[in-house]
Design a protein around this motif. Structure first.
Motif, PDB file in Angstrom:
ATOM      1  N   ILE A   1       0.837  -1.204   0.000  1.00  9.04           N
ATOM      2  CA  ILE A   1       0.000   0.000   0.000  1.00  9.04           C
ATOM      3  C   ILE A   1       0.870   1.251   0.000  1.00  9.04           C
ATOM      4  N   VAL A   2       1.940   1.236   0.793  1.00  9.49           N
ATOM      5  CA  VAL A   2       2.845   2.386   0.829  1.00  9.49           C
ATOM      6  C   VAL A   2       3.526   2.574  -0.530  1.00  9.49           C
ATOM      7  N   LEU A   3       3.908   1.484  -1.184  1.00 12.04           N
ATOM      8  CA  LEU A   3       4.471   1.584  -2.532  1.00 12.04           C
ATOM      9  C   LEU A   3       3.479   2.263  -3.472  1.00 12.04           C
ATOM     10  N   GLY A   4       2.206   1.872  -3.366  1.00 11.82           N
ATOM     11  CA  GLY A   4       1.183   2.475  -4.208  1.00 11.82           C
ATOM     12  C   GLY A   4       1.053   3.967  -3.980  1.00 11.82           C
ATOM     13  N   LEU A   5       1.195   4.411  -2.725  1.00 11.61           N
ATOM     14  CA  LEU A   5       1.144   5.844  -2.439  1.00 11.61           C
ATOM     15  C   LEU A   5       2.292   6.578  -3.133  1.00 11.61           C
ATOM     16  N   GLY A   6       3.451   5.913  -3.248  1.00 13.61           N
ATOM     17  CA  GLY A   6       4.551   6.504  -3.987  1.00 13.61           C
ATOM     18  C   GLY A   6       4.193   6.744  -5.442  1.00 13.61           C
ATOM     19  N   PHE A   7       3.449   5.813  -6.024  1.00 14.70           N
ATOM     20  CA  PHE A   7       3.058   5.987  -7.428  1.00 14.70           C
ATOM     21  C   PHE A   7       1.932   7.008  -7.600  1.00 14.70           C
TER      22      PHE A   7
ATOM     23  N   ALA B   1      12.517  12.454  -5.240  1.00 17.23           N
ATOM     24  CA  ALA B   1      13.014  12.132  -3.900  1.00 17.23           C
ATOM     25  C   ALA B   1      11.875  11.639  -3.013  1.00 17.23           C
ATOM     26  N   GLY B   2      10.709  12.286  -3.103  1.00 18.16           N
ATOM     27  CA  GLY B   2       9.561  11.852  -2.317  1.00 18.16           C
ATOM     28  C   GLY B   2       9.077  10.464  -2.705  1.00 18.16           C
ATOM     29  N   VAL B   3       9.068  10.183  -4.011  1.00 22.03           N
ATOM     30  CA  VAL B   3       8.659   8.854  -4.480  1.00 22.03           C
ATOM     31  C   VAL B   3       9.607   7.786  -3.956  1.00 22.03           C
ATOM     32  N   TYR B   4      10.903   8.043  -4.077  1.00 24.46           N
ATOM     33  CA  TYR B   4      11.887   7.061  -3.606  1.00 24.46           C
ATOM     34  C   TYR B   4      11.768   6.826  -2.105  1.00 24.46           C
ATOM     35  N   LEU B   5      11.458   7.862  -1.339  1.00 22.01           N
ATOM     36  CA  LEU B   5      11.321   7.693   0.103  1.00 22.01           C
ATOM     37  C   LEU B   5      10.132   6.801   0.438  1.00 22.01           C
ATOM     38  N   LEU B   6       8.989   7.031  -0.217  1.00 20.23           N
ATOM     39  CA  LEU B   6       7.823   6.180   0.021  1.00 20.23           C
ATOM     40  C   LEU B   6       8.100   4.743  -0.401  1.00 20.23           C
ATOM     41  N   HIS B   7       8.771   4.569  -1.531  1.00 21.45           N
ATOM     42  CA  HIS B   7       9.103   3.217  -1.978  1.00 21.45           C
ATOM     43  C   HIS B   7      10.041   2.521  -1.001  1.00 21.45           C
TER      44      HIS B   7
END
Length: 504
Positions: A383-389, A411-417
């Motif tokens: 679910i957290v990965l999906g929030l990155g996308f 940077a924000g996407v990579y942090l969530l991933h």
């Protein structure tokens, strides 16, 4: 990330002092440091090469975007499929530790071959075969340092995972900078040097491993093993050359198939290989699988399906997200342009900061009344990965409107991933090492990694698969990741019951 002759958790690797330690002691076995260093350098070599591959294909060799992504997906997919065979060979004949050394040597040669443009496909083949020997067995050796049910095991895998990401952090900074600024061959050669350091790290302090990764009666790796290592290395090269020759003959037929047909054919082949290898041949291993062993295999098979969805999204980092950094991100800072490959260091940097916190969190949580089953942790990670996308889809829309976006979006996407990865990947490795039957641990770790292989292929082929559908790739990825994560949470109670049956 096995020797069939020993327990993957105790007989394969704990020393007398380790065995006497209470499971509640938080200090980890000394052998973990050895595997940490070997894996760190191997991952330096892998991620150094990965950081450059798509950029090299597009900017140096003139590949079209779709073709470069498909080759990237095919390479990274096969890198994770060959561990199915490498784990099996280690279980049956080679021994886990020797298989790791063989794989390291083959990969080192592959990285050096990448420095020469005419050897591109030979180099990729050597890296694929070498990883098949190295990855499942180095990962399995971590589990061999712990007793069954030892609550430190998940924390040990998180520390091991930190070593993976130390190498992954340094790789784009060193290999990426050398490749983009000095010359592509310098970047690829530096990856080969890193792999050499990994082999040396393992052999130099292997005495700390005890008997982890050694078959019954097998001695630690020494000079007497050189002919055997050389034989497997030459055999790997011969296999790569033979496959490339066959590939030239079959290429027209393969190209005529649709993407869906290719995927189905690959899954059928994977299932056939698994069914052909799963039945051991002699002694205790020849006994029929028990109900508990079938339960373990079912748990691993089901969670592997969800792992495919996770890594299909996560592995956009080296493909579409790498091209997004190169073409749609404003990388200028005080008159200097940040190399596009550097963005791939954000994820491992975050893991180095967060992995110790997650290691302590899982240990404390698992010893409390708020313990989460492993599938639940993995579902939350998806679910957290999906929030990155969700964030990545917004960045894509903004870039299409304005031309480029600032670096903080990526940077924000990579942090969530990263947060999603820490919830899923080390937890999954620990689950496989603890749930898998002793006689099948290497093979089932290979199955787990093979699922990541399928995901990597899908990651590279995703744009082609979605062509004409009207669905933006990043929108598809956040929908599939969040949806699969919710489904995994819903079936967690059932998977948890199967896991308990498997470990009784």
């Amino acid at each position: 990330m096995s020797s069939s002759a020993s327990s993957p958790h105790l007989a394969g690797g704990t020393t007398a002092s380790d065995s006497a330690s209470s499971a509640t002691v938080t200090r980890h076995p000394p052998g973990l440091k050895v595997i940490f260093m070997a894996e760190m350098w191997e991952r330096f070599s892998y991620y150094g090469m990965r950081a450059l591959l798509v950029l090299y294909l597009v900017n140096a060799l003139g590949y079209a975007r779709t073709d470069a992504l498909q080759l990237y997906g095919l390479y990274t997919g096969l890198v994770y499929l060959t561990p199915l065979l490498g784990g099996y060979l280690a279980d049956r004949w080679i021994g886990t530790r020797l298989a790791v050394v063989i794989g390291g040597v083959v990969m080192m040669l592959g990285h050096f071959a990448m420095a020469f443009e005419p050897l591109l496909h030979v180099a990729l083949g050597l890296l694929i075969v070498g990883n098949g020997f190295f990855k499942p067995n180095s990962t399995s050796m971590v589990g061999m340092l712990y007793e069954p049910g030892d609550p430190r095991c998940a924390g040990g895998y998180t520390i091991f995972y930190m070593g993976v990401n130390v190498g992954a952090f340094l790789a784009p900074l060193v290999a990426g900078t050398l490749g983009e600024r000095l010359g592509w061959h310098w970047g690829f050669a530096s990856a080969g040097v890193g792999m050499a350091f990994g082999i040396i790290a393992l052999l130099w302090r292997q005495h700390l491993l005890g008997r982890a990764g050694l078959r019954e009666g097998q001695a630690p790796i020494g000079w007497a093993d050189l002919p055997r290592i050389a034989l497997w290395t030459v055999g790997s090269l011969a296999l790569v050359l033979a496959v490339l020759d066959a590939g030239h003959l079959l290429a027209p037929l393969w190209a005529s198939l649709g993407a869906g047909t290719k995927l189905v054919a690959g899954l059928v082949l994977l299932a056939a290989v698994f069914l052909g290898l799963k039945r051991p041949s002699r002694g205790q291993d020849a006994q029929p699988l028990t109900r508990a062993e079938w339960s373990a295999m079912l748990v691993i098979a089901i969670t592997t399906v969800f792992v495919i969805v996770f890594w299909m999204g996560y592995e956009q980092a080296g493909g579409s997200m790498s091209l997004f950094a190169d073409q749609q991100t404003d990388r200028h800072l005080a008159g200097w342009e940040i190399p596009a490959s550097w963005f791939q260091s954000i994820n491992p940097l975050a893991i180095m900061g967060l992995a110790p916190l997650f290691s302590a969190l899982w240990l404390r949580l698992d010893q409390s009344r708020f313990a989460l089953p492993d599938p639940a942790k993995m579902g939350l990670g998806m679910i957290v990965l999906g929030l990155g996308f969700v964030l990545m889809a917004a960045a894509q829309s903004r870039a299409e409107a304005l031309g480029t976006v600032g670096p903080l979006w990526l940077a924000g996407v990579y942090l969530l991933h990263t947060l999603g990865e820490l919830m899923l990947s080390p937890v999954g490795y620990a689950m496989v090492s603890q749930v898998a039957p002793v006689r099948l641990v290497g093979l089932l770790m290979g199955v787990w990694l093979a699922g990541i292989g399928v995901a990597n292929y899908l990651a590279g082929a995703l744009e082609s698969l979605l062509a004409g559908s009207g669905i933006p790739p990043f929108v598809f990825l956040f929908s599939s990741s969040i949806g699969a994560g919710v489904l995994l949470l819903l079936i967690t109670p059932w998977l948890n019951r199967l896991s308990h049956r498997a470990t009784r």
